[in-house]
Write a protein that holds these residues in place. Structure first.
Motif, mmCIF file in Angstrom:
data_model
loop_
_atom_site.group_PDB
_atom_site.id
_atom_site.type_symbol
_atom_site.label_atom_id
_atom_site.label_comp_id
_atom_site.label_asym_id
_atom_site.label_seq_id
_atom_site.Cartn_x
_atom_site.Cartn_y
_atom_site.Cartn_z
ATOM 1 N N ARG A 53 8.615 -29.481 44.254
ATOM 2 C CA ARG A 53 7.573 -28.143 44.203
ATOM 3 C C ARG A 53 9.025 -26.803 43.575
ATOM 4 O O ARG A 53 9.895 -25.827 43.623
ATOM 5 C CB ARG A 53 7.915 -27.221 46.441
ATOM 6 C CG ARG A 53 7.632 -28.402 47.013
ATOM 7 C CD ARG A 53 7.670 -28.017 48.303
ATOM 8 N NE ARG A 53 9.182 -26.878 48.881
ATOM 9 C CZ ARG A 53 9.082 -26.806 50.256
ATOM 10 N NH1 ARG A 53 7.831 -26.619 50.324
ATOM 11 N NH2 ARG A 53 10.334 -26.091 51.036
ATOM 12 N N SER A 56 4.893 -22.105 41.017
ATOM 13 C CA SER A 56 5.065 -20.673 42.119
ATOM 14 C C SER A 56 3.857 -20.808 42.676
ATOM 15 O O SER A 56 3.092 -20.589 42.413
ATOM 16 C CB SER A 56 5.059 -19.160 41.731
ATOM 17 O OG SER A 56 6.523 -19.397 40.625
ATOM 18 N N ASP A 57 4.843 -20.124 43.947
ATOM 19 C CA ASP A 57 3.262 -19.574 45.368
ATOM 20 C C ASP A 57 2.684 -18.212 45.310
ATOM 21 O O ASP A 57 2.989 -17.041 44.153
ATOM 22 C CB ASP A 57 2.946 -20.321 46.636
ATOM 23 C CG ASP A 57 4.449 -19.022 47.585
ATOM 24 O OD1 ASP A 57 4.892 -18.007 46.757
ATOM 25 O OD2 ASP A 57 5.055 -19.490 48.557
ATOM 26 N N ASN A 59 3.703 -15.756 46.324
ATOM 27 C CA ASN A 59 4.728 -14.667 46.566
ATOM 28 C C ASN A 59 5.957 -15.007 45.824
ATOM 29 O O ASN A 59 6.820 -14.684 45.341
ATOM 30 C CB ASN A 59 5.093 -15.259 47.872
ATOM 31 C CG ASN A 59 4.447 -14.725 49.026
ATOM 32 O OD1 ASN A 59 3.855 -13.573 49.133
ATOM 33 N ND2 ASN A 59 4.664 -15.133 50.445
ATOM 34 N N LYS A 61 7.393 -17.415 45.114
ATOM 35 C CA LYS A 61 8.670 -18.281 45.212
ATOM 36 C C LYS A 61 7.887 -20.067 44.503
ATOM 37 O O LYS A 61 6.739 -20.323 44.748
ATOM 38 C CB LYS A 61 8.365 -18.561 46.604
ATOM 39 C CG LYS A 61 9.073 -16.952 47.194
ATOM 40 C CD LYS A 61 10.309 -17.406 47.886
ATOM 41 C CE LYS A 61 10.873 -16.250 48.234
ATOM 42 N NZ LYS A 61 12.117 -15.816 48.195
ATOM 43 N N ASN A 63 7.247 -23.423 44.869
ATOM 44 C CA ASN A 63 6.865 -23.335 46.304
ATOM 45 C C ASN A 63 6.518 -24.559 47.049
ATOM 46 O O ASN A 63 5.555 -25.619 47.691
ATOM 47 C CB ASN A 63 6.098 -22.721 47.425
ATOM 48 C CG ASN A 63 7.603 -22.427 48.620
ATOM 49 O OD1 ASN A 63 8.534 -23.101 49.104
ATOM 50 N ND2 ASN A 63 7.801 -21.515 49.477
ATOM 51 N N LEU A 64 5.291 -25.350 45.441
ATOM 52 C CA LEU A 64 3.972 -25.544 45.095
ATOM 53 C C LEU A 64 4.833 -26.668 44.031
ATOM 54 O O LEU A 64 5.156 -26.452 43.330
ATOM 55 C CB LEU A 64 2.807 -24.776 44.776
ATOM 56 C CG LEU A 64 2.402 -23.378 45.070
ATOM 57 C CD1 LEU A 64 1.482 -22.717 44.082
ATOM 58 C CD2 LEU A 64 1.465 -24.236 46.880
ATOM 59 N N SER A 65 3.401 -28.294 44.734
ATOM 60 C CA SER A 65 4.053 -29.347 43.607
ATOM 61 C C SER A 65 2.793 -28.914 42.598
ATOM 62 O O SER A 65 2.075 -28.934 42.697
ATOM 63 C CB SER A 65 3.928 -30.386 44.200
ATOM 64 O OG SER A 65 2.856 -30.433 44.557
ATOM 65 N N ASP A 68 -0.254 -30.104 44.355
ATOM 66 C CA ASP A 68 -0.542 -28.120 44.793
ATOM 67 C C ASP A 68 -1.425 -27.718 43.760
ATOM 68 O O ASP A 68 -2.343 -27.259 44.546
ATOM 69 C CB ASP A 68 0.037 -27.841 45.356
ATOM 70 C CG ASP A 68 0.911 -28.739 46.281
ATOM 71 O OD1 ASP A 68 0.550 -29.329 47.253
ATOM 72 O OD2 ASP A 68 2.043 -28.063 47.149
#
Length: 150
Positions: A53, A56-57, A59, A61, A63-65, A68
């Motif tokens: 991950r 960036s998501d 927000n 952060k 958090n994504l692969s 994703d």
């Protein structure tokens, strides 16, 4: 296996001024193989990279692969990751995998990435003199060494 993972907004690889692989958002992987690497290393590295991950998501952060974001991978063989620089000024590459074995491992690694759900995997040509261009996004650069988890 020793793999340099770079999050990129674009990357390409050329041989003799001809582009043989290019991607937009995704990962540039510089992949080194040693003779001690096995199928266990290949499976571990592919799973780890596909699910890491580092994107960036909404927000901002990480958090994504790459899966994703439905990103791409440009995978480049890189025996020089096993350079030994302890003696003299000329690196030794004796720790790098034998070319025939390393080529098989590299191909298997790219296939495992596909099995992990990465649809767009571009590559260079194993053993070729390649020119790699990239725009590192972040910059985000991570080193994965499977010997550390054996």
């Amino acid at each position: 296996m020793r793999i340099i993972i770079q999050r990129v907004s674009q990357a390409s690889v050329s041989i003799d001024s001809k582009v043989v692989g290019q991607i937009k958002d995704g990962l540039l992987l510089l992949v080194g193989v040693e003779d001690a690497d096995s199928e266990v290393d290949i499976v571990y590295a592919a799973r780890k990279i596909a699910n890491m991950r580092i994107f960036s998501d909404e927000n901002g952060k990480m958090n994504l692969s790459v899966k994703d974001i439905q990103g791409s991978i440009l995978s480049i063989s890189q025996f020089t990751l096993y350079a030994d620089t302890k003696k003299g000024n000329r690196p030794s590459f004796t720790k790098a995998g034998r070319p025939d074995y390393a080529s098989k491992c590299y191909q298997s690694f790219n296939e495992k990435l596909k099995e992990e759900g990465i649809e767009d995997i571009q590559t260079g040509i194993f053993g070729a003199d390649m020119q790699v261009s990239l725009v590192n996004d972040g910059p985000v650069t991570i080193v994965l060494d499977t010997a550390e988890v054996r």
